[in-house]
Design a protein around this motif. Sequence first.
Motif, PDB file in Angstrom:
ATOM      1  N   VAL A   1      49.869 -57.139  19.323  1.00 49.17           N
ATOM      2  CA  VAL A   1      50.553 -56.180  18.834  1.00 49.17           C
ATOM      3  C   VAL A   1      51.619 -56.574  17.663  1.00 49.17           C
ATOM      4  O   VAL A   1      52.420 -57.538  18.175  1.00 49.17           O
ATOM      5  CB  VAL A   1      51.100 -55.191  19.784  1.00 49.17           C
ATOM      6  CG1 VAL A   1      51.829 -54.103  19.264  1.00 49.17           C
ATOM      7  CG2 VAL A   1      50.199 -54.312  20.631  1.00 49.17           C
ATOM      8  N   ASP A   2      51.673 -55.994  16.548  1.00 56.50           N
ATOM      9  CA  ASP A   2      52.744 -56.404  15.577  1.00 56.50           C
ATOM     10  C   ASP A   2      54.173 -56.199  16.078  1.00 56.50           C
ATOM     11  O   ASP A   2      54.409 -55.074  16.309  1.00 56.50           O
ATOM     12  CB  ASP A   2      52.511 -55.649  14.224  1.00 56.50           C
ATOM     13  CG  ASP A   2      53.217 -56.177  12.977  1.00 56.50           C
ATOM     14  OD1 ASP A   2      54.257 -57.137  13.455  1.00 56.50           O
ATOM     15  OD2 ASP A   2      53.189 -55.624  11.907  1.00 56.50           O
ATOM     16  N   GLU A   3      55.136 -57.180  16.043  1.00 55.78           N
ATOM     17  CA  GLU A   3      56.325 -57.161  16.779  1.00 55.78           C
ATOM     18  C   GLU A   3      57.336 -56.478  15.603  1.00 55.78           C
ATOM     19  O   GLU A   3      58.248 -55.893  16.246  1.00 55.78           O
ATOM     20  CB  GLU A   3      56.952 -58.384  17.041  1.00 55.78           C
ATOM     21  CG  GLU A   3      57.181 -59.308  15.855  1.00 55.78           C
ATOM     22  CD  GLU A   3      57.686 -60.682  16.342  1.00 55.78           C
ATOM     23  OE1 GLU A   3      58.524 -61.285  15.686  1.00 55.78           O
ATOM     24  OE2 GLU A   3      57.291 -61.194  17.356  1.00 55.78           O
ATOM     25  N   THR A   4      57.030 -56.166  14.432  1.00 52.30           N
ATOM     26  CA  THR A   4      57.445 -55.563  13.378  1.00 52.30           C
ATOM     27  C   THR A   4      57.322 -54.258  13.360  1.00 52.30           C
ATOM     28  O   THR A   4      57.871 -53.360  12.357  1.00 52.30           O
ATOM     29  CB  THR A   4      57.498 -56.282  12.079  1.00 52.30           C
ATOM     30  OG1 THR A   4      55.974 -55.843  11.492  1.00 52.30           O
ATOM     31  CG2 THR A   4      57.761 -57.663  12.346  1.00 52.30           C
ATOM     32  N   LEU A   5      56.516 -53.422  14.214  1.00 56.26           N
ATOM     33  CA  LEU A   5      56.459 -51.985  14.223  1.00 56.26           C
ATOM     34  C   LEU A   5      57.579 -51.513  15.066  1.00 56.26           C
ATOM     35  O   LEU A   5      58.385 -52.064  15.740  1.00 56.26           O
ATOM     36  CB  LEU A   5      55.149 -51.882  14.993  1.00 56.26           C
ATOM     37  CG  LEU A   5      53.595 -51.928  14.225  1.00 56.26           C
ATOM     38  CD1 LEU A   5      52.476 -51.923  15.277  1.00 56.26           C
ATOM     39  CD2 LEU A   5      53.498 -51.285  12.907  1.00 56.26           C
ATOM     40  N   ARG A   6      57.651 -50.090  14.639  1.00 56.43           N
ATOM     41  CA  ARG A   6      58.638 -49.278  15.690  1.00 56.43           C
ATOM     42  C   ARG A   6      57.946 -48.518  16.545  1.00 56.43           C
ATOM     43  O   ARG A   6      56.577 -48.191  16.468  1.00 56.43           O
ATOM     44  CB  ARG A   6      59.585 -48.265  14.590  1.00 56.43           C
ATOM     45  CG  ARG A   6      60.475 -49.164  13.784  1.00 56.43           C
ATOM     46  CD  ARG A   6      60.974 -48.198  12.927  1.00 56.43           C
ATOM     47  NE  ARG A   6      62.306 -48.863  12.352  1.00 56.43           N
ATOM     48  CZ  ARG A   6      62.020 -49.596  11.180  1.00 56.43           C
ATOM     49  NH1 ARG A   6      60.853 -49.774  10.574  1.00 56.43           N
ATOM     50  NH2 ARG A   6      63.060 -50.241  10.312  1.00 56.43           N
ATOM     51  N   ALA A   7      58.697 -48.167  17.762  1.00 58.50           N
ATOM     52  CA  ALA A   7      58.171 -47.701  18.758  1.00 58.50           C
ATOM     53  C   ALA A   7      57.141 -46.236  18.420  1.00 58.50           C
ATOM     54  O   ALA A   7      56.124 -46.184  18.938  1.00 58.50           O
ATOM     55  CB  ALA A   7      59.035 -47.441  20.041  1.00 58.50           C
ATOM     56  N   GLN A   8      57.806 -45.540  17.810  1.00 59.65           N
ATOM     57  CA  GLN A   8      57.289 -44.463  17.457  1.00 59.65           C
ATOM     58  C   GLN A   8      55.823 -44.499  16.546  1.00 59.65           C
ATOM     59  O   GLN A   8      54.995 -43.688  16.617  1.00 59.65           O
ATOM     60  CB  GLN A   8      57.991 -43.273  16.555  1.00 59.65           C
ATOM     61  CG  GLN A   8      58.622 -43.778  15.348  1.00 59.65           C
ATOM     62  CD  GLN A   8      60.039 -44.567  15.427  1.00 59.65           C
ATOM     63  OE1 GLN A   8      60.226 -45.207  16.724  1.00 59.65           O
ATOM     64  NE2 GLN A   8      60.685 -44.290  14.645  1.00 59.65           N
ATOM     65  N   GLN A   9      55.392 -45.715  16.061  1.00 58.83           N
ATOM     66  CA  GLN A   9      54.254 -45.746  15.212  1.00 58.83           C
ATOM     67  C   GLN A   9      53.128 -46.338  16.241  1.00 58.83           C
ATOM     68  O   GLN A   9      52.060 -46.179  15.786  1.00 58.83           O
ATOM     69  CB  GLN A   9      54.683 -47.047  14.395  1.00 58.83           C
ATOM     70  CG  GLN A   9      55.764 -46.680  13.236  1.00 58.83           C
ATOM     71  CD  GLN A   9      55.795 -48.003  12.362  1.00 58.83           C
ATOM     72  OE1 GLN A   9      56.797 -48.880  12.669  1.00 58.83           O
ATOM     73  NE2 GLN A   9      55.127 -48.025  11.274  1.00 58.83           N
ATOM     74  N   LEU A  10      53.396 -46.759  17.453  1.00 61.00           N
ATOM     75  CA  LEU A  10      52.319 -47.347  18.450  1.00 61.00           C
ATOM     76  C   LEU A  10      51.276 -46.342  18.729  1.00 61.00           C
ATOM     77  O   LEU A  10      51.805 -45.191  19.190  1.00 61.00           O
ATOM     78  CB  LEU A  10      53.054 -48.056  19.562  1.00 61.00           C
ATOM     79  CG  LEU A  10      53.759 -49.232  19.129  1.00 61.00           C
ATOM     80  CD1 LEU A  10      54.321 -49.832  20.654  1.00 61.00           C
ATOM     81  CD2 LEU A  10      53.200 -50.401  18.555  1.00 61.00           C
ATOM     82  N   THR A  11      50.319 -46.570  18.686  1.00 60.04           N
ATOM     83  CA  THR A  11      49.220 -45.857  19.094  1.00 60.04           C
ATOM     84  C   THR A  11      49.073 -46.038  20.955  1.00 60.04           C
ATOM     85  O   THR A  11      49.675 -47.121  21.340  1.00 60.04           O
ATOM     86  CB  THR A  11      47.644 -46.290  18.926  1.00 60.04           C
ATOM     87  OG1 THR A  11      47.607 -47.522  19.174  1.00 60.04           O
ATOM     88  CG2 THR A  11      47.672 -45.923  17.463  1.00 60.04           C
ATOM     89  N   LEU A  12      48.543 -45.287  21.530  1.00 61.95           N
ATOM     90  CA  LEU A  12      48.232 -45.243  22.996  1.00 61.95           C
ATOM     91  C   LEU A  12      47.479 -46.612  23.439  1.00 61.95           C
ATOM     92  O   LEU A  12      47.699 -47.156  24.362  1.00 61.95           O
ATOM     93  CB  LEU A  12      47.574 -44.208  23.530  1.00 61.95           C
ATOM     94  CG  LEU A  12      48.315 -42.732  23.687  1.00 61.95           C
ATOM     95  CD1 LEU A  12      47.417 -41.700  24.285  1.00 61.95           C
ATOM     96  CD2 LEU A  12      49.634 -42.851  24.457  1.00 61.95           C
ATOM     97  N   GLU A  13      46.555 -46.933  22.427  1.00 59.92           N
ATOM     98  CA  GLU A  13      45.803 -48.170  22.701  1.00 59.92           C
ATOM     99  C   GLU A  13      46.697 -49.338  22.586  1.00 59.92           C
ATOM    100  O   GLU A  13      46.609 -50.478  23.473  1.00 59.92           O
ATOM    101  CB  GLU A  13      44.752 -48.311  21.595  1.00 59.92           C
ATOM    102  CG  GLU A  13      43.769 -49.628  21.766  1.00 59.92           C
ATOM    103  CD  GLU A  13      42.982 -49.967  20.837  1.00 59.92           C
ATOM    104  OE1 GLU A  13      42.240 -50.870  20.743  1.00 59.92           O
ATOM    105  OE2 GLU A  13      42.837 -48.717  19.920  1.00 59.92           O
ATOM    106  N   GLN A  14      47.606 -49.575  21.795  1.00 63.01           N
ATOM    107  CA  GLN A  14      48.668 -50.479  21.576  1.00 63.01           C
ATOM    108  C   GLN A  14      49.617 -50.520  22.969  1.00 63.01           C
ATOM    109  O   GLN A  14      50.104 -51.509  23.287  1.00 63.01           O
ATOM    110  CB  GLN A  14      49.583 -50.286  20.234  1.00 63.01           C
ATOM    111  CG  GLN A  14      48.452 -50.660  19.112  1.00 63.01           C
ATOM    112  CD  GLN A  14      49.258 -50.231  17.652  1.00 63.01           C
ATOM    113  OE1 GLN A  14      49.676 -49.257  17.492  1.00 63.01           O
ATOM    114  NE2 GLN A  14      49.062 -51.269  16.671  1.00 63.01           N
TER     115      GLN A  14
END
Length: 327
Positions: A296-309
């Motif tokens: 999982v990309d550490e530069t994403l924000r929490a609200q961008q993550l899918t349930l799979e991630q």
Amino acid sequence: LQRASSRHIVYSMGPPRPRRLPPLPSIADIIQLYGLSARSQMSQNFLMDMNVTDKIVRLSRKKLEDCCVYEVGPGPGSLTRSILNAGVKKVIAVEKDRRFLPSLELLSDASDDRLATYQGDVLKFDVEEVFSPLVQPKLWKEEPPGLHIIGNLPFNVSIPLLLQWLALIPQRRGPFLFGRTGMTLTFQKEVAERITAPPGHKQRSRLSVMVQHLCEAKWAYTLNGACFVPKPKIHAVVLNITPLVEPVIDGDHRNIERVVKCLFQYRRKYIKAGARLLFPEDRSDLVTKLFAESGVDETLRAQQLTLEQWGLLSSTFTKLTQSEQLT
């Protein structure tokens, strides 16, 4: 009237019961008769329009007849009337405010005792004890059991209560001892948006992830603030929530919740900032491993993550804590 801690309850199985209530004073008359008023410190708002409460009940599930209903926060009993008129077998209502007990006792008498009211804190109510004599359990993979939860939830208790119920789903405890018990609940519009928000939505939150990985949540009905007395500043929404046969994220509920909570701690920052809260301060190497091994990309924000991630992060976190013997 029963206390929420009662342990010896007898249910009469007499002749067939009437399925509709006889003519009764209006809710407005009941409120005036008993000198009732909404208390802001308890986040109380009354639904007065029976057309609205009837619609909420119709939208709750296809066949409510012969079901038992667990009603949370009945207040003076407007929604309770609509539930009883739907032909349910039994309503168990939990009300914290003693002022409403006389109006609910009136309903109990009029319904031939199809309504039982428990005075107390819903967060401490023993659902298993009270409903076990009434509801036949079903296998988890089957259709929902003959129990349904309905509530115009006080806004100050809605999120703690929902989180409590979510924690009970993996354990098959509380209302979910009997199977995939459905819920028809009224929330502030903002809370409903948080519950149903998809990845990338500005309202995506910890609540979105925890609900959606365990349940299907459907937006059933929007209630204008004018439906309530006193009129709240914002609208409300009725959601139908049903536990899934299989959770979307596989793993220990406590670890999943911990990962989600920590990564949403800094919602405006990259998820790497929140991930530091998962491990000891001197183990930044584990933060690096968390993202390297999960992919999982550490530069994403929490609200961008899918349930799979979220699932990848949770399973990797569990693996790392076990291999490093962290608690």
